[in-house]
Design an enzyme around this catalytic site. Structure first.
Site, short mmCIF file in Angstrom:
data_model
loop_
_atom_site.label_atom_id
_atom_site.label_comp_id
_atom_site.label_asym_id
_atom_site.label_seq_id
_atom_site.Cartn_x
_atom_site.Cartn_y
_atom_site.Cartn_z
N CYS A 104 0.84 -1.20 0.00
CA CYS A 104 0.00 0.00 0.00
C CYS A 104 0.88 1.25 0.00
CB CYS A 104 -0.98 -0.04 1.17
SG CYS A 104 -2.36 1.12 0.99
N GLU A 162 -0.90 -8.63 4.93
CA GLU A 162 -0.78 -8.77 6.39
C GLU A 162 -2.13 -8.71 7.08
OE1 GLU A 162 -1.04 -4.34 5.97
OE2 GLU A 162 -0.32 -6.03 4.78
N HIS A 219 -3.45 -5.57 0.97
CA HIS A 219 -2.77 -5.81 2.25
C HIS A 219 -2.73 -7.31 2.59
CE1 HIS A 219 -2.42 -1.69 3.95
NE2 HIS A 219 -3.42 -1.43 3.13
#
Length: 224
Positions: A85, A204, A202
């Site tokens: 990002c 994560e 994302h």
């Protein structure tokens, strides 16, 4: 091994990255951008957020932080570097990867789950997947539109450096499935080395089972 997750002023996904990496058995620590990278750094994550408030262009000011010189040196030595990002924006602004991320076609901040298709499974960041796999990952960005000139886009494709493309749940690309209007529906690309990657979704946030999604685990497993 130690993965250094670099925190810039305005980063807000650094702790998410550390927690996700820790859950995969990877030793990760946050490094403030004004400090030196630890000598035992064997991987780098440029996390999401809003470094320097996204002034000028998203990622432009963070890319000029002195620590990025060290990151580029590590990348040249083959140390894995992942930008997510805002970290992807920093990666492009630092010339770790080609292209640029600009304002979404909608001109709005978008926070939603999207589908991406694995375009190249022969990289450290996608080795856990098969080509054509469709993953569900979160996005949260206002400047996530990947843009690149025609010649360099053709080079990316011919060199198999496109990691992910936005798609629908069946893996089909369409204007509706491209959330930000990215060129070629590109969601993630490799640098000149396959040890450097940036992506707008994302991973994560899609690694811990308690968050409801685990499709992003394979991306972070590259560091393990």
């Amino acid at each position: 091994m130690t993965v250094s997750v670099i925190r810039f002023g305005g980063s807000n996904c650094d702790r998410d990255a550390v927690r996700a990496l820790d859950a995969l058995g990877v030793d990760a620590e946050i490094v403030w951008h004004e400090d030196a990278l630890p000598a035992d750094t064997t991987g780098v994550v440029l996390p999401g957020g809003f470094s320097y408030g996204d002034y000028l262009r998203a990622g432009a000011m963070a890319a000029r932080s002195p620590i990025m010189d060290d990151v580029r040196d590590l990348a040249d030595d083959g140390v894995p570097v992942l930008g997510v990002c805002n970290g992807a924006q920093i990666g492009c602004e630092s010339k770790l990867t080609p292209g640029a991320f600009t304002t979404n076609a909608s001109a709005r901040f978008q926070c939603e789950h999207v589908n991406v298709r694995v375009e190249n499974a022969d990289t450290p960041f996608t080795a856990a997947y098969d080509e054509g796999d469709v993953l569900t990952l979160p996005i949260a960005h206002g400047e996530g539109r990947f843009e690149i000139d025609d010649q360099r886009y053709d080079d990316l494709v011919s060199e198999d450096r496109v990691l992910f493309r936005y798609c629908d749940e069946d893996g089909e690309m369409s204007e509706e499935a491209n959330p930000n209007g990215s060129t070629g529906a590109v969601a993630g690309v490799l640098g000149e080395r396959d040890s450097v990657a940036v992506l707008m979704p994302h991973p994560e946030r899609a690694t811990l089972p308690e968050l409801g999604l685990t499709d992003g685990q394979g991306v972070l497993e590259a560091f393990a």
